[in-house]
Write a protein that holds these residues in place. Structure first.
Motif, PDB file in Angstrom:
ATOM      1  N   ILE A  37     -61.894  -1.190 -53.941  1.00  0.00           N
ATOM      2  CA  ILE A  37     -63.161  -1.904 -54.153  1.00  0.00           C
ATOM      3  C   ILE A  37     -63.150  -3.232 -53.409  1.00  0.00           C
ATOM      4  CG2 ILE A  37     -64.641  -3.042 -55.855  1.00  0.00           C
ATOM      5  CD1 ILE A  37     -63.604  -0.938 -57.903  1.00  0.00           C
ATOM      6  N   SER A  38     -62.059  -3.974 -53.525  1.00  0.00           N
ATOM      7  CA  SER A  38     -62.000  -5.290 -52.873  1.00  0.00           C
ATOM      8  C   SER A  38     -62.097  -5.152 -51.357  1.00  0.00           C
ATOM      9  CB  SER A  38     -60.717  -6.030 -53.256  1.00  0.00           C
ATOM     10  OG  SER A  38     -59.580  -5.398 -52.725  1.00  0.00           O
TER      11      SER A  38
ATOM     12  N   PHE B 118     -61.393  -9.616 -57.131  1.00  0.00           N
ATOM     13  CA  PHE B 118     -60.458  -8.492 -57.195  1.00  0.00           C
ATOM     14  C   PHE B 118     -59.123  -8.852 -56.559  1.00  0.00           C
ATOM     15  CE2 PHE B 118     -64.435  -6.161 -57.819  1.00  0.00           C
ATOM     16  CZ  PHE B 118     -64.078  -5.248 -58.813  1.00  0.00           C
ATOM     17  N   LYS B 119     -59.172  -9.501 -55.381  1.00  0.00           N
ATOM     18  CA  LYS B 119     -57.935  -9.883 -54.694  1.00  0.00           C
ATOM     19  C   LYS B 119     -57.103 -10.828 -55.550  1.00  0.00           C
ATOM     20  CE  LYS B 119     -58.557  -7.897 -50.577  1.00  0.00           C
ATOM     21  NZ  LYS B 119     -57.737  -6.730 -50.189  1.00  0.00           N
ATOM     22  N   GLU B 120     -57.780 -11.775 -56.201  1.00  0.00           N
ATOM     23  CA  GLU B 120     -57.063 -12.734 -57.050  1.00  0.00           C
ATOM     24  C   GLU B 120     -56.433 -12.031 -58.254  1.00  0.00           C
ATOM     25  OE1 GLU B 120     -59.518 -16.864 -56.087  1.00  0.00           O
ATOM     26  OE2 GLU B 120     -60.203 -15.556 -57.719  1.00  0.00           O
ATOM     27  N   ALA B 121     -57.155 -11.075 -58.835  1.00  0.00           N
ATOM     28  CA  ALA B 121     -56.611 -10.324 -59.974  1.00  0.00           C
ATOM     29  C   ALA B 121     -55.398  -9.503 -59.563  1.00  0.00           C
ATOM     30  CB  ALA B 121     -57.685  -9.423 -60.570  1.00  0.00           C
ATOM     31  N   LEU B 122     -55.417  -9.013 -58.317  1.00  0.00           N
ATOM     32  CA  LEU B 122     -54.303  -8.207 -57.805  1.00  0.00           C
ATOM     33  C   LEU B 122     -53.160  -9.076 -57.280  1.00  0.00           C
ATOM     34  CD1 LEU B 122     -56.452  -5.583 -55.868  1.00  0.00           C
ATOM     35  CD2 LEU B 122     -54.997  -5.067 -57.834  1.00  0.00           C
ATOM     36  N   GLY B 123     -53.405 -10.374 -57.104  1.00  0.00           N
ATOM     37  CA  GLY B 123     -52.379 -11.274 -56.582  1.00  0.00           C
ATOM     38  C   GLY B 123     -52.062 -11.042 -55.121  1.00  0.00           C
ATOM     39  N   GLN B 124     -53.035 -10.562 -54.329  1.00  0.00           N
ATOM     40  CA  GLN B 124     -52.821 -10.265 -52.913  1.00  0.00           C
ATOM     41  C   GLN B 124     -53.095 -11.526 -52.082  1.00  0.00           C
ATOM     42  OE1 GLN B 124     -55.431  -6.927 -52.181  1.00  0.00           O
ATOM     43  NE2 GLN B 124     -53.992  -5.450 -53.047  1.00  0.00           N
ATOM     44  N   LEU B 125     -52.045 -12.309 -51.856  1.00  0.00           N
ATOM     45  CA  LEU B 125     -52.226 -13.608 -51.213  1.00  0.00           C
ATOM     46  C   LEU B 125     -52.796 -13.502 -49.800  1.00  0.00           C
ATOM     47  CD1 LEU B 125     -49.133 -15.742 -52.329  1.00  0.00           C
ATOM     48  CD2 LEU B 125     -51.413 -15.620 -53.326  1.00  0.00           C
TER      49      LEU B 125
ATOM     50  N   TYR C  17     -60.327 -23.298 -45.508  1.00  0.00           N
ATOM     51  CA  TYR C  17     -59.288 -23.060 -44.493  1.00  0.00           C
ATOM     52  C   TYR C  17     -57.948 -23.632 -44.928  1.00  0.00           C
ATOM     53  CZ  TYR C  17     -62.977 -21.661 -41.225  1.00  0.00           C
ATOM     54  OH  TYR C  17     -64.026 -21.033 -40.614  1.00  0.00           O
ATOM     55  N   GLU C  18     -57.973 -24.805 -45.553  1.00  0.00           N
ATOM     56  CA  GLU C  18     -56.713 -25.417 -46.004  1.00  0.00           C
ATOM     57  C   GLU C  18     -56.072 -24.586 -47.114  1.00  0.00           C
ATOM     58  OE1 GLU C  18     -57.712 -29.440 -46.963  1.00  0.00           O
ATOM     59  OE2 GLU C  18     -57.498 -30.139 -44.876  1.00  0.00           O
ATOM     60  N   GLN C  19     -56.899 -24.070 -48.033  1.00  0.00           N
ATOM     61  CA  GLN C  19     -56.368 -23.204 -49.085  1.00  0.00           C
ATOM     62  C   GLN C  19     -55.799 -21.921 -48.486  1.00  0.00           C
ATOM     63  OE1 GLN C  19     -59.818 -22.808 -51.617  1.00  0.00           O
ATOM     64  NE2 GLN C  19     -59.263 -24.562 -52.877  1.00  0.00           N
ATOM     65  N   ALA C  20     -56.504 -21.372 -47.501  1.00  0.00           N
ATOM     66  CA  ALA C  20     -56.022 -20.159 -46.832  1.00  0.00           C
ATOM     67  C   ALA C  20     -54.702 -20.432 -46.123  1.00  0.00           C
ATOM     68  CB  ALA C  20     -57.067 -19.674 -45.831  1.00  0.00           C
ATOM     69  N   GLN C  21     -54.632 -21.584 -45.445  1.00  0.00           N
ATOM     70  CA  GLN C  21     -53.417 -21.906 -44.702  1.00  0.00           C
ATOM     71  C   GLN C  21     -52.199 -22.013 -45.624  1.00  0.00           C
ATOM     72  OE1 GLN C  21     -52.513 -25.833 -42.569  1.00  0.00           O
ATOM     73  NE2 GLN C  21     -53.248 -24.530 -40.901  1.00  0.00           N
ATOM     74  N   GLU C  22     -52.384 -22.632 -46.794  1.00  0.00           N
ATOM     75  CA  GLU C  22     -51.289 -22.736 -47.768  1.00  0.00           C
ATOM     76  C   GLU C  22     -50.759 -21.352 -48.147  1.00  0.00           C
ATOM     77  OE1 GLU C  22     -52.486 -25.004 -51.161  1.00  0.00           O
ATOM     78  OE2 GLU C  22     -53.010 -26.777 -49.970  1.00  0.00           O
ATOM     79  N   MET C  23     -51.669 -20.410 -48.356  1.00  0.00           N
ATOM     80  CA  MET C  23     -51.261 -19.053 -48.731  1.00  0.00           C
ATOM     81  C   MET C  23     -50.582 -18.339 -47.568  1.00  0.00           C
ATOM     82  SD  MET C  23     -54.512 -17.855 -51.016  1.00  0.00           S
ATOM     83  CE  MET C  23     -55.138 -18.957 -52.285  1.00  0.00           C
ATOM     84  N   PHE C  24     -51.130 -18.501 -46.360  1.00  0.00           N
ATOM     85  CA  PHE C  24     -50.503 -17.877 -45.186  1.00  0.00           C
ATOM     86  C   PHE C  24     -49.081 -18.413 -44.986  1.00  0.00           C
ATOM     87  CE2 PHE C  24     -54.918 -17.040 -43.267  1.00  0.00           C
ATOM     88  CZ  PHE C  24     -54.878 -15.692 -43.579  1.00  0.00           C
TER      89      PHE C  24
END
Length: 222
Positions: free
Chosen positions: A66-67, A96-103, A130-137
């Motif tokens: 679904i996600s 959905f991604k957050e619930a699945l923990g898929q960083l 973008y900054e939040q995304a970069q931290e996860m990457f």
């Protein structure tokens, strides 16, 4: 590598009744078909196939499926410049991604949302995503993702007149693209830097960087 091949294979797969596909396999085939059609710019067809995939994934209660399909539909609307619809689907996919923990998936969606905010010239909102995304990457070691976010942060700094920060961000992106052997990324960074050097009237540097961008673009037939 070949969207035509992907489309042909998936169409054959879902039409051939002898295959006796499971609902999950059928949903996956519709999802792949939708992605390939979107890449060819056949957006109405892509949306139709995505809807089929979405219906099956929801019946299966397959959160990952679904996600993925919600994200794809968001990108279809983005490609149509329907940014509000795109944002709605990206936000639904994000839950959905957050619930699945898929960083990686969360970070990619935050980049997509950042792209929408850039198009709407809401640069502060874009920067936050973008900054939040970069931290996860960084956390998952996704070098390509890190480079992508540096490049887009550079665009924001460029648009808001923070040219020194923009140059630094583009150079960070370039270093990662060079490390990965990504000539498309390197060409983009050279182009972005060249445009900044034009703005700052450093024309010799601008010419040097634009020529390097052009050379790489020719090498990859872009």
């Amino acid at each position: 590598v070949s969207t035509d091949s992907a489309i042909g294979l998936m169409q054959e797969l879902v039409k051939n009744r002898e295959n006796q596909l499971t609902p999950t396999q059928k949903a996956d085939a519709f999802s792949v078909l939708s992605n390939a059609l979107r890449m060819q710019g056949r957006l109405a067809e892509a949306l139709n196939e995505a809807r089929k995939a979405q219906e099956l994934y929801e019946l299966l209660k397959d959160s990952a499926g679904i996600s993925a399909v919600l994200s794809n539909i968001g990108t279809i609307y983005y490609d149509r410049s329907n940014f509000q619809q795109a944002l709605d689907y990206y936000l639904r996919a994000l839950k959905f991604k957050e619930a699945l923990g898929q960083l990686n998936g969360i970070a990619s969606l935050r980049c997509n949302i950042g792209n929408i905010y850039i198009n709407q010239k809401q640069y502060e909102q874009a920067r936050i995503h973008y900054e939040q995304a970069q931290e996860m990457f960084i956390k998952v070691g996704n070098r390509m993702g890190i480079g992508y976010t540096y490049n887009n942060l550079g665009v924001i700094f460029d648009e808001t007149g923070e040219l020194e920060k923009a140059i630094n961000a583009y150079m960070e992106a370039f270093a990662i693209d060079k490390e990965l052997g990504d000539k498309f990324g390197m060409s983009s960074s050279y182009l972005n830097l060249g445009e900044i050097y034009i703005k700052t009237n450093q024309l010799a540097l601008a010419k040097e960087h634009l020529n390097k961008s052009l050379q790489l673009a020719r090498e990859i037939a872009n």
